[in-house]
Design an enzyme around this catalytic site. Structure first.
Site: not given
Lengths: 335, 352
Positions: B27, B51, B53, B76, B78-79, B121
């Protein structure tokens, strides 16, 4: 777009060369007998779990016959699911490999005794390892198609999965990544629709009248076919594959098929008589058109049954993988 | 000296020119942004993905299967959690196919606190990632190590997770990357994209960049010491090194090990150090329950128990659901300089 075909009527003549019809029939019988032997092995305690595709032979065999077989991006990639022994046999695999996988022997050519029946992996023919989580292959397939787009040539990516799995986001990912206007991909997206997801019925999941209609939103050429008719399957697959090969664009093909022995051994693996049997229907037409006699077809089935029993005996006596082999292949070594 | 973002960019440039990297994507990875942390500016094989993942990790696997060599980015860490089963699949592809297939792919993702990134993040990914067998996992703490580890990752036949401590991405190194120009401002002018319109911009890559590779699995002895050992990686490593320097003034001699590779990791280096010092503190900022450092503590106890003068300790992030945005909340959630210095001082003073 394809033209309407008379062969959809069961009384219409079979519109393929006799030699091809005989070959398709031979592979369908071989596949059915293999699957029945796998179920028998499971029930006899010669395997822990069975899952496979009896009922899908009429679609899976033509698919294997039409694939451009080989290794690397010049050839077709198959991101298969676990109901495709017919495709593998049509690619030229011998049934004993599947029997060895069922028995978890060290000689299992697809996983070395590590994975379930029907979880093929065949790099020499670009068959990606089959996963147990449904539909993850739909996320992976655009990657091989991207490489093929760049390399050029005629190689395409084929990804197959079931209708229930289209609820997973990976199916949406596949539609999105395959149809971006800036980079459409040479990918044949197949959904074999047997109307069931273990015990979830189509009515319990699908609001869309046809799964193939989801392709329209992405401007992907789409079609629903009768996957229980090997002639229609062969012709429609051929046309779809030619489109993808030539245009380098995606195609979504939904094939309606049967689930003749339930979802897997988890649901009993018993014959479901109310499902349409593609092999029985095809044999009736072959007999009606004088392509094969009942006696020839019975003899073929008997011969394969005997072959499969002999192969199963071989697999049963082969050793399991040595315990210390758990440490092999965690990482690829230098080749 | 280059900062870590520049070092990553130069390694990727070298890799796409010389190591067969075919796709650097994710992304906002391609033009015009070149990555939210600027790590992929000006590279020739970059492209912006949807977008998605799962699509990114799946595509990387497919590209690797097809004979390409992808470097995918998750913006990040986190994703990346919604791709866990794909990461598991990538890790087991070689094993489950009995060595038939292997996946030469790199996934880069920024990790950890330090940019006031709030709940989504600031996460760490070391414990989760080291739980997934079949991957190699690295986390540099200097620009030179980032360059060298990324070169190694791009040569790998196996999937490599490249964790980038986001707090260190803008920190300049103390060692020069082979081929990097002497003048920092000249480097910036050559390879940092200008603000505003970048449509005509092209980087002027340093010509002397080399295949300087840091082997995956080898730690670095950052500072020799005799009384206790601290093992860390990523954001907390420079804090440990600073703590060791501070404690030296107090007469406490701390050996500092930068693990660099989390899997495989340099147990021999840890073992030799702990056998020398008898005391060890493991430091990272992932949450402390089921922490990768807990594995190191367990192994230390099992294999080095009779060399120990004090129980091995772990200093890690608090076991809370996220990192709050307020400065006070972030600082209280993950190890800071004082926490590390205090923990080392306390460990040094513990008597059997």
């Amino acid at each position: 777009m394809s033209r309407p075909r008379l062969i959809k009527e069961s009384s219409a003549p079979l519109q393929l060369d006799k030699e091809l019809l005989v070959r398709i029939h031979d592979l369908m019988v071989k596949t059915r007998v293999l699957e029945e032997r796998l179920i028998q092995m499971y029930k006899q305690g010669h395997g822990y779990f069975w899952i496979g595709g009896p009922g899908e032979e009429a679609f899976n065999v033509p698919l294997g016959l039409l694939m451009k077989k080989g290794q690397g991006p010049e050839y077709d990639y198959l991101h298969a699911h676990y109901r495709q022994s017919g495709t593998l046999l049509a690619l030229g695999e011998e049934p004993i490999g599947a029997l060895r996988q069922m028995k978890n022997t060290a000689s299992d050519p697809y996983s070395g005794g590590r994975n379930f029946a029907g979880h093929f992996s065949l790099r020499k023919y670009n068959v990606a390892p089959v996963s147990s989580p449904i539909e993850v292959q739909y996320s992976i397939a655009p990657g091989t198609a991207m490489v093929q787009k760049r390399v050029g040539g005629e190689g395409i990516t084929i990804v197959t999965g079931g209708d229930a799995g289209t609820a997973e986001g990976d199916f949406a990912s596949c539609l999105v990544w395959s149809s971006r206007p800036a980079n459409p991909l040479p990918i044949l997206i197949i959904v074999t629709n047997n109307k069931w997801g273990i015990s979830t019925s189509a009515e319990g999941q699908h609001g869309e009248p046809r799964v193939s209609e989801r392709g329209k939103a992405f401007n992907i050429r789409s079609k629903t076919i009768n996957g229980n008719d090997p002639v229609e399957a062969y012709q429609e697959l051929k046309e779809a594959m030619e489109y993808v090969r030539k245009e380098r664009k995606p195609f979504l093909l939904e094939a309606n098929v049967s689930r003749l022995y339930g979802h897997s051994s988890a649901s009993g693996a018993n014959y479901v008589s109310e499902e349409e049997d593609c092999l029985k229907n095809f044999e009736a037409r072959l007999e009606q058109d004088g392509v094969l006699t009942r006696q020839q077809m019975d003899e073929l089935r008997n011969r394969y049954t005997e072959d499969m029993a002999a192969a199963a005996r071989i697999a049963r006596d082969e050793p399991l993988p040595a315990p210390e082999t758990i440490w092999k292949h965690i990482f690829a070594e230098d080749k | 000296m280059a900062n870590m973002a520049q070092a990553i960019r130069m390694a990727l440039h070298y890799a796409e020119e010389n190591l067969g990297v075919t796709d650097i994507f994710g992304e906002d990875v391609g033009a015009p942004l070149g990555g939210v942390f600027t790590c992929t500016q000006g590279l020739k094989t970059t492209w912006n993905s949807p977008l998605d993942e799962r699509g990114i990790i799946g595509a990387a696997m497919g590209i690797a299967m097809g004979g390409g060599r992808p470097v995918a980015e998750i913006q990040f860490c986190d994703y990346v959690y919604n791709t866990i089963d794909l990461l598991k699949l990538a890790g087991n592809t070689c094993w489950s196919s009995n060595g038939d297939w292997n996946l030469p792919m790199v996934v880069r993702t920024p990790v950890g606190s330090g940019i006031r990134g709030s709940i989504y993040h600031s996460h760490s990914f070391d414990a989760t990632m080291t739980h997934i067998a079949g991957w190699k996992v690295v986390m540099p703490s200097t620009p030179l190590d980032a360059y060298g580890l990324l070169i190694s990752a791009c040569k790998e036949q196996n999937p490599v997770m490249f964790l980038e401590p986001k707090a260190l991405l803008r920190v300049k190194g103390e060692e020069r990357i082979p081929g990097e120009p002497d003048d920092d401002r000249a480097l910036s002018k050559a390879i940092d994209a200008p603000l505003g319109d970048r449509s005509q911009w092209k980087p002027a890559w340093p010509e002397g960049l080399e295949a300087f590779a840091i082997p995956i699995g080898k730690g670095k002895l950052v500072r020799e010491g005799s009384q206790l050992t601290v093992v860390s990686y990523g954001r907390t490593l420079p804090l440990c090194a600073r703590a060791a320097a501070l404690l030296a003034d107090e007469g406490i001699s701390v050996e500092v090990i930068d693990l660099r590779s989390l899997w495989p990791y340099d147990w021999e280096m840890i073992k030799a150090s702990v056998q020398k010092t008898g005391r060890v503190l493991f430091v990272n900022e992932d949450t402390e329950v089921t922490n990768f450092g807990e594995h190191l503590v367990r192994r230390t106890v099992e294999e080095l128990f009779y060399s120990l003068l004090a129980p091995p300790r772990l200093l890690a992030g608090k076991f809370i659901p996220g990192i709050g945005l307020a400065d006070t909340l972030e600082m209280a959630s993950v190890p800071q300089q004082n926490d590390i210095t205090d923990a080392l001082r306390s460990l040094a003073g513990e008597q059997p």
